[in-house]
Motif scaffolding. Sequence first.
Motif: not given
Lengths: 232, 685
Positions: B330-331, B337-340, B371-375
């Motif tokens: 949620t940065r 788009q991924a952040g939404m 270690l995966t994720s968007l952030s």
Amino acid sequence: MSEAQAFRLRVTFRKSGRLALLSHLEVARALERTVRRAGLPFAVSQGFSPHMKIAFGAALPVGVGGTQECFDLYLTRYIAPEKAREALEAASVADLMPSSCEYLGNKAPAPSVAYPVSTYLVELAFLPKKGEPGGTEDKEPGRAEGLNKPCVSAELLVPPETVLVKRKNGEKELASADFLVGPLEGEGNMLRFSLRAHASGSLRVDAFVAALLAAHPDLEASAITRIAQRPV
Amino acid sequence: MTDLWPRLARLLAQAERPARYINHEWGATAPVPGTSYREPATPDLGLGASITASGMSAPVPGVYRFCMVYPDTYELGQPNQALRILCKAVNAQEGMSAERAFLPAPDFCDLMRQEGLPLFSLEGCAPLAQFDALGITLSHELVASNILEVLDLAGIPLHAADRDDSHPLVIGGGPVAYNPEPFHLFFDAFSLGEGEESVPELLHEHRRCKQAGMGRADTLRRLALVPGTYVPSLYVGLGQEEAQARGTWLVPAPRQDALSREAPRQDAPCQEAPRQDTLSRDTLSRDTVPVFRRRIFTGFSQSPAWEPCVVPFIETVHDRLNVEVLRGCTRGCRFCQAGMIYRPVRERPAEQIVSAVLEGLEATGYDEVSLTSLSTTDHSQIAAILTRLNQACEGKGIRISIPSQRLDAFGVSMAGLVAGRKKGGLTFAPEAGTQRLRDVINKNVTEDDLFNAIDAAFAAGWRHCKLYFMLGLPTETDDDVKGIASLAQRAYDRAREAVPPGMRGSIKMSVSCALFVPKPHTPFQWDGQIPPDEAMRRVNLLRSSVKYRAITVNWHDPATSLIEAALSRGGRECAAWIEGAWRRGARFDAWSECFNAQTWEDAAVTLGFTPAEAASRSWDTAFIPPWSHIDCGVETGFLRRERQRAALGQTTPDCSFGSCEACGLCPRYQVEPMTQEPRKEASHE
């Protein structure tokens, strides 16, 4: 150094079935992962980029299987060979399966050069004619088991004089006699022969078989398997 | 099901990498529930055991068969997380089995066509056309032509309307499905959002329809009732003018046959899940179009982080163990788009992550874990996780990697924790060259953040650094482009100061520029892309502004970005364009060596469609976009507000670190951010 104290385990395994289609590099990666899954106490190199201490045997071409392939694994402590084999077996896929383990002295030659003579078994089959169902939908080819299988003729036991091989720097003609050890033998639809690798290079078995079958457009090698490796 | 293996095996001698097609990897599941590949595939020990031996057990009748298809080659598709998660979820269902399928390499596609061999699944080597349902994952717009390549090679009619009861149900999902309209002709249904629960629900409902002998049209109407499902054929598209007047681009399609009178069965799992808000049996027949809500897997934090996976024989793009440590970001970067679409933030507990990594490494034999994720570095317990993993993996030759680096000294110290002695490159994404533009896009980092990160990284021993930027962001000026050069050069100066004099020659810095592609469900969804010639002018401006020869500049081909932009915000008119391009030979468009812009241009000309206009058009925020019936959770009002704040250069903080910014998701979906501990911004010392 830890290498000096490492226990050197030679593992014999088979590369069979459809996994004969793996390349040497793919086999090597798969075996490293098998060792990790097996939980064996493998030694790790002490360099800049630490990696497993493991040495692989002479490469098999893509599409060629083997029943007596090997690799050397360096362990940091002694594990009974039978226990090591069991652990590896539980961590292996069916067609890349270890069959035995034994300890070797550190002075024994590396598995890639220890056995220059390889014996191959080639299964011959009739190529399906155009439009024939051979190998089409729903049908196992299984020609080897069927009645309709070829028989090795005397003609097939005469090796080609030369084999044209493609290399990175162009084509090269190799003389079969420089590599063949002993005669070609046939039984039913099976052909057996031995090839010797030299320090200067080797003759790829698939290229040799292709040259051998060049004059027999109705035949194909449905399986090529290295069944033994030995010193000269 | 037909076993195509004997036919396939004959062709493999001609394949570039046969191992792409052979299945039998460690962890591969057998196509028959309850059996395993570990039973000897080749019982005859070697003596000429033929490669063509199938080694397959006979399929059990009555099993519902699903195949997950990644529309690219094995190397790209096998590491895909959706493929793994959904195969696992479906295999866990009683009486269902899931297999994998990939598109063969281009040459092999041709060879298969020549030989009349249809596209097959890996596990059973069965024709895709014989499955009950296919799930095709749409991870980016450029897979468009490959969807048609998959369907055609499988012998399945390209258009959903031409399929009958004998054909599989074709389901689409993934980020691109958040604007499904360009693909509406090709899919029977879209599954929106996270599929852990919704895909099995959808398949159960499909199986019930099949068992009841229901026809395809009735089946689709029933499937439309499963929450998170959008069936495009139930609606007719409108023109732009009418869409703006009505506030929606769709109207219900005229009923061709009466909906089955049978009431939905009460034991259906889909009945237990919350229904789609406005969608009910009644609304289907009325003159309204429901809003299709995406699904959120609320059990994510509690679900196991380690699940058995396939270990490939060939080297794939992410050839390592992947452990998903958190979902959502949620940065609030306004282009992202991924952040939404993956909100809210949900962290898995440190304890669970550490044990999942250790268990996963042991079970797969991998020597690397990501270690995966968007952030990942935003995880509230990341320092503890990395420290514990480091200790546990000591001396085993295991590499731990973090996919994206947070742009500050904390990010670098986290990277340092896992890098060991071998320090490859670090990648940072400032995205824009000036503070003004970074505020516009809500990339909440300052120059000082970047310089502190550079100081820390080069002092700690890194020598290579890659900086990611985007060109053509809304409001970008030439000063912003020159700002990229200036920022990179000053970063290079900082790197030199941090490195001992004798080692400065080994410093490498590169600038990679992507072209801004407006994405649906983002605050910049109303903004157009700059035209390709303008993009090249800005690339050249940037190249001439970079004076240091040690800094290399790379950029994306604007021609592919244009196709992406035209498709990402396109409507139903794009379907004919995609099909036209594919018929002219377009496929594997994401591979630069296969991409041929001419196929897309020619197809557009024939249709009187102008992709350049579609890509570059900017709309007022009052404009109703073609995906307005898809609800990703974030409200349009929030997107409008964010677009206005962007114009004013005002930033918006990350709600996972503090107060709610009212994007509208949590109250409507009854979810909330789930962090293990309160998140704290790293101090900038």
